[in-house]
Design a protein around this motif. Structure first.
Motif, mmCIF file in Angstrom:
data_model
loop_
_atom_site.group_PDB
_atom_site.id
_atom_site.type_symbol
_atom_site.label_atom_id
_atom_site.label_comp_id
_atom_site.label_asym_id
_atom_site.label_seq_id
_atom_site.Cartn_x
_atom_site.Cartn_y
_atom_site.Cartn_z
ATOM 1 N N UNK A 195 0.835 -1.205 0.000
ATOM 2 C CA UNK A 195 0.000 0.000 0.000
ATOM 3 C C UNK A 195 0.868 1.254 0.000
ATOM 4 N N UNK A 196 1.892 1.269 0.851
ATOM 5 C CA UNK A 196 2.749 2.452 0.970
ATOM 6 C C UNK A 196 3.486 2.738 -0.330
ATOM 7 N N UNK A 197 4.005 1.706 -0.970
ATOM 8 C CA UNK A 197 4.756 1.934 -2.204
ATOM 9 C C UNK A 197 3.834 2.264 -3.373
ATOM 10 N N UNK A 198 2.619 1.711 -3.357
ATOM 11 C CA UNK A 198 1.651 2.100 -4.393
ATOM 12 C C UNK A 198 1.300 3.577 -4.253
ATOM 13 N N UNK A 199 1.065 4.013 -3.026
ATOM 14 C CA UNK A 199 0.763 5.417 -2.781
ATOM 15 C C UNK A 199 1.942 6.305 -3.173
ATOM 16 N N UNK A 200 3.148 5.857 -2.876
ATOM 17 C CA UNK A 200 4.327 6.645 -3.229
ATOM 18 C C UNK A 200 4.422 6.835 -4.733
ATOM 19 N N UNK A 201 4.145 5.779 -5.482
ATOM 20 C CA UNK A 201 4.187 5.891 -6.941
ATOM 21 C C UNK A 201 3.080 6.807 -7.458
ATOM 22 N N UNK A 202 1.874 6.679 -6.880
ATOM 23 C CA UNK A 202 0.754 7.505 -7.326
ATOM 24 C C UNK A 202 0.986 8.984 -7.007
ATOM 25 N N UNK A 203 1.413 9.267 -5.773
ATOM 26 C CA UNK A 203 1.647 10.657 -5.376
ATOM 27 C C UNK A 203 2.822 11.252 -6.149
ATOM 28 N N UNK A 204 3.866 10.466 -6.340
ATOM 29 C CA UNK A 204 5.018 10.941 -7.094
ATOM 30 C C UNK A 204 4.691 11.263 -8.534
ATOM 31 N N UNK A 205 3.690 10.563 -9.087
ATOM 32 C CA UNK A 205 3.284 10.839 -10.460
ATOM 33 C C UNK A 205 2.397 12.059 -10.602
ATOM 34 N N UNK A 206 1.851 12.533 -9.478
ATOM 35 C CA UNK A 206 0.943 13.670 -9.522
ATOM 36 C C UNK A 206 1.638 15.000 -9.261
ATOM 37 N N UNK A 207 2.782 14.962 -8.592
ATOM 38 C CA UNK A 207 3.443 16.200 -8.187
ATOM 39 C C UNK A 207 4.936 16.117 -8.484
ATOM 40 N N UNK A 208 5.465 17.133 -9.158
ATOM 41 C CA UNK A 208 6.899 17.156 -9.458
ATOM 42 C C UNK A 208 7.732 17.202 -8.186
ATOM 43 N N UNK A 209 7.222 17.868 -7.156
ATOM 44 C CA UNK A 209 7.970 17.973 -5.921
ATOM 45 C C UNK A 209 8.134 16.656 -5.188
ATOM 46 N N UNK A 210 7.243 15.713 -5.460
ATOM 47 C CA UNK A 210 7.297 14.401 -4.816
ATOM 48 C C UNK A 210 7.723 13.289 -5.775
ATOM 49 N N UNK A 211 8.222 13.671 -6.934
ATOM 50 C CA UNK A 211 8.562 12.670 -7.940
ATOM 51 C C UNK A 211 9.633 11.691 -7.462
ATOM 52 N N UNK A 212 10.508 12.139 -6.559
ATOM 53 C CA UNK A 212 11.575 11.273 -6.053
ATOM 54 C C UNK A 212 11.028 10.037 -5.349
ATOM 55 N N UNK A 213 9.800 10.122 -4.828
ATOM 56 C CA UNK A 213 9.230 8.986 -4.101
ATOM 57 C C UNK A 213 9.036 7.770 -4.999
ATOM 58 N N UNK A 214 8.852 8.006 -6.274
ATOM 59 C CA UNK A 214 8.567 6.902 -7.188
ATOM 60 C C UNK A 214 9.720 5.913 -7.275
ATOM 61 N N UNK A 215 10.938 6.396 -7.072
ATOM 62 C CA UNK A 215 12.098 5.512 -7.195
ATOM 63 C C UNK A 215 12.165 4.490 -6.065
ATOM 64 N N UNK A 216 11.392 4.675 -5.023
ATOM 65 C CA UNK A 216 11.353 3.720 -3.912
ATOM 66 C C UNK A 216 10.158 2.765 -4.035
ATOM 67 N N UNK A 217 9.440 2.852 -5.123
ATOM 68 C CA UNK A 217 8.233 2.044 -5.293
ATOM 69 C C UNK A 217 8.419 0.974 -6.371
ATOM 70 N N UNK A 218 8.208 -0.304 -6.027
ATOM 71 C CA UNK A 218 8.244 -1.339 -7.068
ATOM 72 C C UNK A 218 7.229 -1.090 -8.169
ATOM 73 N N UNK A 219 6.126 -0.424 -7.855
ATOM 74 C CA UNK A 219 5.101 -0.179 -8.868
ATOM 75 C C UNK A 219 5.598 0.772 -9.952
ATOM 76 N N UNK A 220 6.527 1.647 -9.606
ATOM 77 C CA UNK A 220 7.101 2.530 -10.619
ATOM 78 C C UNK A 220 7.897 1.728 -11.635
ATOM 79 N N UNK A 221 8.664 0.756 -11.160
ATOM 80 C CA UNK A 221 9.478 -0.053 -12.063
ATOM 81 C C UNK A 221 8.605 -1.006 -12.884
ATOM 82 N N UNK A 222 7.432 -1.301 -12.369
ATOM 83 C CA UNK A 222 6.490 -2.164 -13.083
ATOM 84 C C UNK A 222 5.698 -1.404 -14.148
ATOM 85 N N UNK A 223 4.989 -0.349 -13.749
ATOM 86 C CA UNK A 223 4.069 0.315 -14.661
ATOM 87 C C UNK A 223 4.401 1.785 -14.898
#
Length: 262
Positions: A195-223
């Motif tokens: 749940x936490x990593x899915x949220x990190x990928x979703x939030x990181x995709x919505x805001x440039x300021x939080x984009x760094x969070x996506x690199x800690x999410x397996x979902x980013x590397x997947x989709x």
């Protein structure tokens, strides 16, 4: 011939495996076979929901074939189903026999702890891979038949990404079970991380300021690489596989040195 423990694990889990595979198959077939009938509902949803919500749910491009598949099969429900299957089955490799009191009997066989863990995990890994492969196998058949204008190589890339995501979380679940010996701990840790990593990928995709969070999410590397539009991204897939391999190795190490049942 396959090791006896692998065969036993498959026999014990065959009911769950058949159930999960059937459920994932039905989900995939229903959503893709009725693609054209969902277009009106998808257009209405895009007109009524805020754009930020659409971006968060991954359905902003739902009217295109690739966007529709991403939103329905690969964005939320599809990964949720296969991850639930993977975590549930992986919790049975170490944690279930230890909690049920059968671990000592299994370890009484002339088999090292490392071999025991390896064979149990190999059986479970094959099982969850089969379930995770169901969507891509069916999509390779259904997509051309329903007239979706998507290269099959891109569909395969997304499908292999889903398998890699499952391997990643299977390794995490195995590590939790090998370290704790408790199914509740496996479900809690893996569920919270998912749940936490899915949220990190979703939030990181919505805001440039939080984009760094996506690199800690397996979902980013997947989709996050948008494989249905852009195709294969080997580095991202290998990252997921590497996380699964490392957590598995650490789990075997900890299990080999832990007092079982304590």
């Amino acid at each position: 011939m396959l090791p006896a423990l692998v065969r036993k694990t498959w026999r014990d889990d065959r009911g769950a495996l058949i159930g999960w595979a059937t459920g994932v198959a039905l989900f995939t077939v229903i959503y893709t076979s009725f693609y054209s009938r969902f277009q009106g509902a998808a257009e209405l949803k895009q007109d009524t929901l805020p754009q930020g919500m659409l971006d968060f749910l991954g359905i902003a491009d739902m009217l295109s074939p690739a966007g529709y598949l991403q939103a329905t099969i690969f964005s939320l429900v599809g990964p949720l189903l296969v991850l639930m299957c993977a975590v549930t089955l992986t919790a049975r490799t170490i944690a279930r026999p230890e909690e049920d009191g059968g671990m000592e009997l299994l370890l009484a066989n002339p088999l090292s702890r490392t071999a025991f863990a390896g064979q149990r995990l190999a059986a479970t890994g094959c099982a969850v891979t089969v379930v995770a492969a169901v969507p891509v196998i069916l999509l390779m058949i259904i997509v051309p038949r329903v007239g979706m204008d998507i290269p099959l190589s891109n569909v395969a890339a997304a499908g292999v990404g889903l398998i890699a995501l499952v391997w990643c979380f299977t390794g995490i679940a195995f590590l939790a079970g090998a370290a704790s010996g408790k199914r509740g701990t496996v479900l809690a840790i893996t569920g919270v991380l998912a749940v936490a990593t899915y949220m990190a990928n979703a939030i990181g995709g919505m805001s440039d300021g939080w984009r760094w969070m996506r690199w800690f999410s397996p979902f980013h590397y997947f989709i996050g690489t948008d494989p249905l539009h852009t195709g294969w991204h080997p580095a991202q897939l290998l990252t997921l596989v590497a996380v699964g391999a490392v957590t598995t190795a650490v789990g075997v190490f900890l299990f080999d040195r832990r007092d079982v049942g304590v």
